[in-house]
Design a protein around this motif. Sequence first.
Motif, PDB file in Angstrom:
ATOM      1  N   GLU A  75       6.588  -7.503  -1.199  1.00 21.77           N
ATOM      2  CA  GLU A  75       6.526  -7.620   0.255  1.00 21.77           C
ATOM      3  C   GLU A  75       6.022  -6.319   0.882  1.00 21.77           C
ATOM      4  OE1 GLU A  75      10.358  -8.903   1.627  1.00 21.77           O
ATOM      5  OE2 GLU A  75      10.098 -10.919   0.836  1.00 21.77           O
ATOM      6  N   ALA A  76       6.439  -5.179   0.322  1.00 25.54           N
ATOM      7  CA  ALA A  76       5.978  -3.892   0.849  1.00 25.54           C
ATOM      8  C   ALA A  76       4.466  -3.755   0.658  1.00 25.54           C
ATOM      9  CB  ALA A  76       6.710  -2.742   0.158  1.00 25.54           C
ATOM     10  N   PHE A  77       3.962  -4.158  -0.504  1.00 21.65           N
ATOM     11  CA  PHE A  77       2.512  -4.085  -0.736  1.00 21.65           C
ATOM     12  C   PHE A  77       1.769  -4.970   0.254  1.00 21.65           C
ATOM     13  CE2 PHE A  77      -1.363  -5.871  -2.520  1.00 21.65           C
ATOM     14  CZ  PHE A  77      -2.093  -4.711  -2.726  1.00 21.65           C
ATOM     15  N   HIS A  78       2.228  -6.206   0.419  1.00 21.41           N
ATOM     16  CA  HIS A  78       1.537  -7.121   1.319  1.00 21.41           C
ATOM     17  C   HIS A  78       1.616  -6.639   2.773  1.00 21.41           C
ATOM     18  CE1 HIS A  78       0.402  -9.950  -1.733  1.00 21.41           C
ATOM     19  NE2 HIS A  78       1.642 -10.056  -2.140  1.00 21.41           N
ATOM     20  N   TRP A  83      -1.257  -4.176   7.198  1.00 21.04           N
ATOM     21  CA  TRP A  83      -1.426  -3.087   8.158  1.00 21.04           C
ATOM     22  C   TRP A  83      -2.830  -2.490   8.055  1.00 21.04           C
ATOM     23  CZ3 TRP A  83      -2.316   2.170   7.441  1.00 21.04           C
ATOM     24  CH2 TRP A  83      -2.229   2.961   8.585  1.00 21.04           C
ATOM     25  N   LEU A  84      -3.351  -2.383   6.835  1.00 22.54           N
ATOM     26  CA  LEU A  84      -4.685  -1.818   6.645  1.00 22.54           C
ATOM     27  C   LEU A  84      -5.800  -2.730   7.143  1.00 22.54           C
ATOM     28  CD1 LEU A  84      -4.480  -0.196   3.105  1.00 22.54           C
ATOM     29  CD2 LEU A  84      -4.882   0.981   5.259  1.00 22.54           C
ATOM     30  N   ALA A 110      -6.281  -1.526  -0.107  1.00 20.40           N
ATOM     31  CA  ALA A 110      -4.872  -1.124  -0.209  1.00 20.40           C
ATOM     32  C   ALA A 110      -4.623  -0.387  -1.521  1.00 20.40           C
ATOM     33  CB  ALA A 110      -3.963  -2.345  -0.086  1.00 20.40           C
ATOM     34  N   ASN A 111      -5.165  -0.901  -2.612  1.00 22.04           N
ATOM     35  CA  ASN A 111      -4.967  -0.242  -3.911  1.00 22.04           C
ATOM     36  C   ASN A 111      -5.614   1.140  -3.934  1.00 22.04           C
ATOM     37  OD1 ASN A 111      -3.372  -2.073  -5.456  1.00 22.04           O
ATOM     38  ND2 ASN A 111      -5.118  -3.434  -5.557  1.00 22.04           N
ATOM     39  N   CYS A 112      -6.780   1.287  -3.318  1.00 22.38           N
ATOM     40  CA  CYS A 112      -7.438   2.600  -3.263  1.00 22.38           C
ATOM     41  C   CYS A 112      -6.607   3.584  -2.440  1.00 22.38           C
ATOM     42  CB  CYS A 112      -8.843   2.477  -2.679  1.00 22.38           C
ATOM     43  SG  CYS A 112     -10.010   1.668  -3.788  1.00 22.38           S
ATOM     44  N   TYR A 146       3.124   3.910   0.140  1.00 24.65           N
ATOM     45  CA  TYR A 146       2.661   3.120   1.276  1.00 24.65           C
ATOM     46  C   TYR A 146       2.723   3.933   2.576  1.00 24.65           C
ATOM     47  CZ  TYR A 146       3.562  -0.595  -2.088  1.00 24.65           C
ATOM     48  OH  TYR A 146       3.576  -1.374  -3.211  1.00 24.65           O
ATOM     49  N   ILE A 147       2.298   5.168   2.522  1.00 19.90           N
ATOM     50  CA  ILE A 147       2.354   6.050   3.676  1.00 19.90           C
ATOM     51  C   ILE A 147       1.246   5.667   4.657  1.00 19.90           C
ATOM     52  CG2 ILE A 147       2.124   8.449   4.425  1.00 19.90           C
ATOM     53  CD1 ILE A 147       3.309   9.236   1.682  1.00 19.90           C
ATOM     54  N   GLN A 148       1.624   5.509   5.927  1.00 26.08           N
ATOM     55  CA  GLN A 148       0.661   5.059   6.931  1.00 26.08           C
ATOM     56  C   GLN A 148       0.219   6.175   7.871  1.00 26.08           C
ATOM     57  OE1 GLN A 148       2.517   1.792   8.951  1.00 26.08           O
ATOM     58  NE2 GLN A 148       2.517   0.490   7.145  1.00 26.08           N
ATOM     59  N   HIS A 149       1.041   7.168   8.089  1.00 22.45           N
ATOM     60  CA  HIS A 149       0.731   8.150   9.130  1.00 22.45           C
ATOM     61  C   HIS A 149      -0.435   9.073   8.776  1.00 22.45           C
ATOM     62  CE1 HIS A 149       3.522  10.512   6.625  1.00 22.45           C
ATOM     63  NE2 HIS A 149       2.841  11.550   7.056  1.00 22.45           N
TER      64      HIS A 149
END
Length: 184
Positions: A75-78, A83-84, A110-112, A146-149
């Motif tokens: 779920e975190a990956f998806h 988000w990406l 996402a994988n990259c 899964y860092i977004q900032h």
Amino acid sequence: MERHWTDLLRTAISIREGRVSSVTLLRRLGNHSHKNRLYRAFRELGRVIRTVTLLRYLSEPGLREQITAVTNKAEAFHGYAEWLMIGGRLIGHNDPDHQERVVKFNELLANCAIYSTALDITDVANGLAAEGYPVDTDDLATITPYIQHTIRRMGDLVLNLSPPEQAPVTRLDLEPRVLFGSRA
């Protein structure tokens, strides 16, 4: 199910050996085949497997924890991939091939991003270890890739296709003296 056990095994072996594709079998069993004996036997076998799995899930706390952990990771990956995706969940075409390409590209992106973040985390951990700071592998295991900032989704995107001057460090070089807080 007992009466058709040999048919079930024969079908499973045919799939494993490649004589019958599972897609073909599912298509054949899915087309108005509720009266088909093989369909009914597979349906009952599926019910038995689901019941056994549910009973194991209810009686084994370790299995529940394992399933929850794996589910949370997926779920975190998806969530990260969603988000990406620029434009959110919207896939603007009804063409299944186009939709598949969009989904695959988004997962590749996402994988990259995850790989790049993991390399950054590895560099920082190796740097701390080289400076003599203790690095606990259990602490490292809690850091999410899964860092977004740090990602600017709508910012200046530059694609540099030239190979790096040196290969990225993908190995964590932690000496035994820096593990688990053994400061001098």
